[in-house]
Design a protein around this motif. Sequence first.
Motif, PDB file in Angstrom:
ATOM      1  N   ALA A 283      31.387  -7.962  19.162  1.00 49.64           N
ATOM      2  CA  ALA A 283      32.255  -9.094  18.843  1.00 49.64           C
ATOM      3  C   ALA A 283      32.207 -10.110  19.972  1.00 49.64           C
ATOM      4  O   ALA A 283      31.818  -9.804  21.110  1.00 49.64           O
ATOM      5  CB  ALA A 283      33.688  -8.623  18.622  1.00 49.64           C
ATOM      6  N   ILE A 284      32.601 -11.335  19.649  1.00 48.54           N
ATOM      7  CA  ILE A 284      32.775 -12.391  20.640  1.00 48.54           C
ATOM      8  C   ILE A 284      34.261 -12.489  20.970  1.00 48.54           C
ATOM      9  O   ILE A 284      35.105 -12.515  20.060  1.00 48.54           O
ATOM     10  CB  ILE A 284      32.287 -13.748  20.089  1.00 48.54           C
ATOM     11  CG1 ILE A 284      30.758 -13.790  20.061  1.00 48.54           C
ATOM     12  CG2 ILE A 284      32.837 -14.916  20.885  1.00 48.54           C
ATOM     13  CD1 ILE A 284      30.114 -14.109  21.386  1.00 48.54           C
ATOM     14  N   VAL A 285      34.595 -12.518  22.242  1.00 47.46           N
ATOM     15  CA  VAL A 285      35.966 -12.783  22.631  1.00 47.46           C
ATOM     16  C   VAL A 285      36.233 -14.268  22.421  1.00 47.46           C
ATOM     17  O   VAL A 285      35.418 -15.103  22.832  1.00 47.46           O
ATOM     18  CB  VAL A 285      36.195 -12.419  24.110  1.00 47.46           C
ATOM     19  CG1 VAL A 285      37.636 -12.714  24.510  1.00 47.46           C
ATOM     20  CG2 VAL A 285      35.872 -10.960  24.351  1.00 47.46           C
ATOM     21  N   PRO A 286      37.329 -14.658  21.759  1.00 48.23           N
ATOM     22  CA  PRO A 286      37.614 -16.081  21.606  1.00 48.23           C
ATOM     23  C   PRO A 286      37.598 -16.794  22.959  1.00 48.23           C
ATOM     24  O   PRO A 286      38.360 -16.445  23.865  1.00 48.23           O
ATOM     25  CB  PRO A 286      39.009 -16.095  20.980  1.00 48.23           C
ATOM     26  CG  PRO A 286      39.122 -14.786  20.278  1.00 48.23           C
ATOM     27  CD  PRO A 286      38.359 -13.816  21.130  1.00 48.23           C
ATOM     28  N   THR A 287      36.712 -17.754  23.109  1.00 49.04           N
ATOM     29  CA  THR A 287      36.529 -18.436  24.392  1.00 49.04           C
ATOM     30  C   THR A 287      37.829 -19.058  24.878  1.00 49.04           C
ATOM     31  O   THR A 287      38.131 -19.064  26.077  1.00 49.04           O
ATOM     32  CB  THR A 287      35.440 -19.517  24.258  1.00 49.04           C
ATOM     33  OG1 THR A 287      34.242 -18.901  23.784  1.00 49.04           O
ATOM     34  CG2 THR A 287      35.168 -20.193  25.580  1.00 49.04           C
ATOM     35  N   SER A 288      38.629 -19.568  23.952  1.00 50.66           N
ATOM     36  CA  SER A 288      39.882 -20.210  24.338  1.00 50.66           C
ATOM     37  C   SER A 288      40.863 -19.230  24.962  1.00 50.66           C
ATOM     38  O   SER A 288      41.798 -19.647  25.663  1.00 50.66           O
ATOM     39  CB  SER A 288      40.527 -20.865  23.108  1.00 50.66           C
ATOM     40  OG  SER A 288      40.742 -19.908  22.086  1.00 50.66           O
ATOM     41  N   GLU A 289      40.679 -17.935  24.745  1.00 53.18           N
ATOM     42  CA  GLU A 289      41.633 -16.941  25.240  1.00 53.18           C
ATOM     43  C   GLU A 289      41.385 -16.534  26.685  1.00 53.18           C
ATOM     44  O   GLU A 289      42.320 -16.214  27.412  1.00 53.18           O
ATOM     45  CB  GLU A 289      41.591 -15.701  24.349  1.00 53.18           C
ATOM     46  CG  GLU A 289      41.989 -15.962  22.903  1.00 53.18           C
ATOM     47  CD  GLU A 289      43.408 -16.466  22.768  1.00 53.18           C
ATOM     48  OE1 GLU A 289      44.339 -15.738  23.130  1.00 53.18           O
ATOM     49  OE2 GLU A 289      43.570 -17.619  22.314  1.00 53.18           O
ATOM     50  N   ILE A 290      40.122 -16.516  27.110  1.00 57.25           N
ATOM     51  CA  ILE A 290      39.830 -16.045  28.472  1.00 57.25           C
ATOM     52  C   ILE A 290      39.090 -17.085  29.312  1.00 57.25           C
ATOM     53  O   ILE A 290      38.762 -16.830  30.464  1.00 57.25           O
ATOM     54  CB  ILE A 290      39.026 -14.726  28.458  1.00 57.25           C
ATOM     55  CG1 ILE A 290      37.642 -14.933  27.826  1.00 57.25           C
ATOM     56  CG2 ILE A 290      39.797 -13.633  27.714  1.00 57.25           C
ATOM     57  CD1 ILE A 290      36.746 -13.709  27.980  1.00 57.25           C
ATOM     58  N   GLY A 291      38.818 -18.252  28.735  1.00 56.95           N
ATOM     59  CA  GLY A 291      38.200 -19.324  29.502  1.00 56.95           C
ATOM     60  C   GLY A 291      36.723 -19.165  29.755  1.00 56.95           C
ATOM     61  O   GLY A 291      36.142 -19.906  30.563  1.00 56.95           O
ATOM     62  N   ARG A 292      36.079 -18.226  29.083  1.00 55.78           N
ATOM     63  CA  ARG A 292      34.641 -18.040  29.228  1.00 55.78           C
ATOM     64  C   ARG A 292      34.115 -17.320  27.995  1.00 55.78           C
ATOM     65  O   ARG A 292      34.890 -16.856  27.162  1.00 55.78           O
ATOM     66  CB  ARG A 292      34.297 -17.234  30.492  1.00 55.78           C
ATOM     67  CG  ARG A 292      34.794 -15.790  30.465  1.00 55.78           C
ATOM     68  CD  ARG A 292      34.559 -15.101  31.806  1.00 55.78           C
ATOM     69  NE  ARG A 292      35.050 -13.733  31.815  1.00 55.78           N
ATOM     70  CZ  ARG A 292      34.307 -12.659  31.584  1.00 55.78           C
ATOM     71  NH1 ARG A 292      33.021 -12.798  31.302  1.00 55.78           N
ATOM     72  NH2 ARG A 292      34.820 -11.456  31.638  1.00 55.78           N
ATOM     73  N   VAL A 293      32.805 -17.248  27.884  1.00 53.79           N
ATOM     74  CA  VAL A 293      32.182 -16.567  26.751  1.00 53.79           C
ATOM     75  C   VAL A 293      31.884 -15.128  27.140  1.00 53.79           C
ATOM     76  O   VAL A 293      31.323 -14.877  28.217  1.00 53.79           O
ATOM     77  CB  VAL A 293      30.884 -17.283  26.340  1.00 53.79           C
ATOM     78  CG1 VAL A 293      30.294 -16.632  25.097  1.00 53.79           C
ATOM     79  CG2 VAL A 293      31.142 -18.760  26.088  1.00 53.79           C
ATOM     80  N   ALA A 294      32.237 -14.183  26.290  1.00 47.93           N
ATOM     81  CA  ALA A 294      31.978 -12.779  26.589  1.00 47.93           C
ATOM     82  C   ALA A 294      31.795 -12.000  25.295  1.00 47.93           C
ATOM     83  O   ALA A 294      32.322 -12.356  24.242  1.00 47.93           O
ATOM     84  CB  ALA A 294      33.109 -12.167  27.414  1.00 47.93           C
ATOM     85  N   THR A 295      31.038 -10.910  25.394  1.00 45.51           N
ATOM     86  CA  THR A 295      30.736 -10.030  24.275  1.00 45.51           C
ATOM     87  C   THR A 295      31.329  -8.658  24.553  1.00 45.51           C
ATOM     88  O   THR A 295      31.314  -8.189  25.693  1.00 45.51           O
ATOM     89  CB  THR A 295      29.204  -9.902  24.098  1.00 45.51           C
ATOM     90  OG1 THR A 295      28.649 -11.203  24.001  1.00 45.51           O
ATOM     91  CG2 THR A 295      28.858  -9.109  22.855  1.00 45.51           C
ATOM     92  N   LEU A 296      31.863  -8.010  23.535  1.00 43.64           N
ATOM     93  CA  LEU A 296      32.341  -6.648  23.718  1.00 43.64           C
ATOM     94  C   LEU A 296      32.102  -5.860  22.444  1.00 43.64           C
ATOM     95  O   LEU A 296      31.911  -6.435  21.363  1.00 43.64           O
ATOM     96  CB  LEU A 296      33.824  -6.599  24.092  1.00 43.64           C
ATOM     97  CG  LEU A 296      34.878  -6.802  22.986  1.00 43.64           C
ATOM     98  CD1 LEU A 296      36.236  -6.333  23.477  1.00 43.64           C
ATOM     99  CD2 LEU A 296      34.951  -8.244  22.557  1.00 43.64           C
TER     100      LEU A 296
END
Length: 736
Positions: A283-296
């Motif tokens: 999944a993609i972490v919503p960028t707006s939630e953590i201020g960066r792009v990340a996959t988990l």
Amino acid sequence: MVRARRASAAVILAVVGGACSVSHGQDSVSAAGLPVGDALSAYAAGTTGTQTVRYVVDFQPFRASSGAIYQIAPVAKSAASIAAGRLNNLIATTTASAGYTQVAPLPAATFALWSQPGAGVNATRNSAPSLLAVGGTEAFSMALSFLEFGAGPNALFGDPDDDGNVITALVAFDSFTRTRSYVTRVVSAVNRPSASQSVSAQANSSLGVGSVDELGNVSIQADGFNTGGVNRVTLPTWLRVNSAGRSAAINQIAGPGGGTTGSDAAATTRALSSDSTFMSVPAIVPTSEIGRVATLGLDFNGALTFQGGVTQTGAHQVAGAQARGPISVTRGAFLTPGGPAGVITGAALSIGPSATKVRGLSAFGLSSTGVSTLPGAVVRLELPAAPGGIVDAADGFDPSAVFGDLGNHEFGNFGSQVSFRGGSGPVGAVVLGDGRLVLGGTVDPAGTGAASPQGADNYIAVATFDGTTGLAQWGVAAHTGAGPGTGKAVFGAPFPGAPADEIIGRIAPVAAGSGPSISSPAFDSAGNVYFTANVAPTAGAGPGVWLIRGNRQADGGYRLERLLGVGDVFRGRNAGLSYRVDLLSVADGDSVDSGAVWSSSVNQGVLPGLGEVPDAGSRFSLGAIAVRARIVYDVDASGSFTDAADQAYNTALLITPGYSPADVGDFLGLPGPDGIIDGNDFVLFLSALAEGAASPAARLTDIADFLGLTLLDGGGPDGVVDGNDFVAFLSALVSQ
């Protein structure tokens, strides 16, 4: 109800800018006399290629069975089939971003625009569109992405020649009208070097889609299953593609071992490769939630991996439990006795210690680095086992009384292709405004949730967890019932404005051996639930698949309404033709269909600029929902949708809340709907009516044609603001 707020017509007219336009844009068919089908090639590269294409889509308003107004459009077709005899590829997993961006200028100066059959963006199959200059246009954006597949040039499914691509659409909504969108369609990834039938052009990867964020970053899993290419993938690999940053070249996913990547290296990030363990789609972490792009995501050993963070072998589960299937991610963090559980929330199905059935819904609060940081940030809710332990508050349905021992029931929709190809994920999840956590999953009471095929009887179990007390309330949102005609009722209004009290259909099981009958659930920001299900209408045609919204009630029950169904006909405002929905799905014959609804199908954001905070009863609690469908255009306008001239396409439909024709002004009295009908709308409309077509607000107040019909009535704007618009406005005003 009209709630007056003071607004000056002079101020309104002084600040409004822009010209009136009645043109429309994309949904399309091939031009007369040209080869049938205008889907775009996934392999056309270079400056004249189709890796990135921009066009306008105008949405068509419609009423759900409750009478609530929504709007729909075919936002993006799948790519042209490279196998003979098909117009375009089949679509599997379809996912929507978790939220919207803030209002900002559009990403390009022009978008293709047309409003007649035959025009479009395929240079060899369409007549040429016009170009709409959009400088200064303010818009808010989301994204959707889908996995598509085809038989390949040899026209045989299931061999190393198969075609598999990922398509992403960045959808920007005009803040002024909100019914117009500007789409940037991107071929995010392909699995082969070309459309050639040569052995060297065979597939190098099999792809799966997890989710996409509002900026168009899409998470992909690649593996080498059933591939025959010379540069095939050998290890399961997680990738992330920045669709907005794609080049004009194709982005082929290939390469052995830890070298797996995309040929557009600048737009593709390899997040993880595994040489020993299979992995579920990430999944993609919503960028707006953590201020960066990340996959988990999760692997088949139950470990949770967060890109750039840590791998947790067990900290995201209660002691002894293990996750099953792909991960779900929701915005925000649920409350615990120590405060919010991190920044975001992950969820998954889980199996308890020494258990043989998947009976748990697990959730875990995560920090911006993927660590569960607070006591109580990991919970596992076990499906009740005691008779009467879970009941539908809306109709009294008791699964234990109908299906027997609750201890034999287990969650499903995670077997077969799901972990490798998507969707993401089987667990619906949302954090409510008060910090409570809502989790839901589809249950197979026959205890065959992990089998293929699954059982045909199902129900959606929903648990509302209060982390400050540690207590969970269980309930049933939907079910197939105890026999013919006993499935949960779907309600509708007999006419606009009437109470939605008529039963228009009941959820019904599919044929034995071809389950499930109900997809996995997805939740909006207020905890309303969305799913596809097999339904037996109370009148008319036989069973078919409907897209259903379950409206959350104060007692935790759900009242069902119909949003969309097979056989529905809509006006394509851009193609200038009607199209019929011919395929929605739940099962693919032996398991849940990857093209059904999943947790990530729903955008849980709130549309910018709303006049009120949406509650569970408001359609505006939904940001959007993306649905895979097959639609047929009535090219010859015969009304049959089956003539030789008609054209059928696999497409991603996008549904968002719609606006009343009387909602033309916001709470300041400025042009643009806000979801509220009040005195500001009346003042703005009268101002535009007095000035006619010269008014800057005419684009909003031209709501009806010369017969006085609005888009909701099958009419629409005619380029003139006159008495017909005023009569239609008053009618819409009093019907609210």
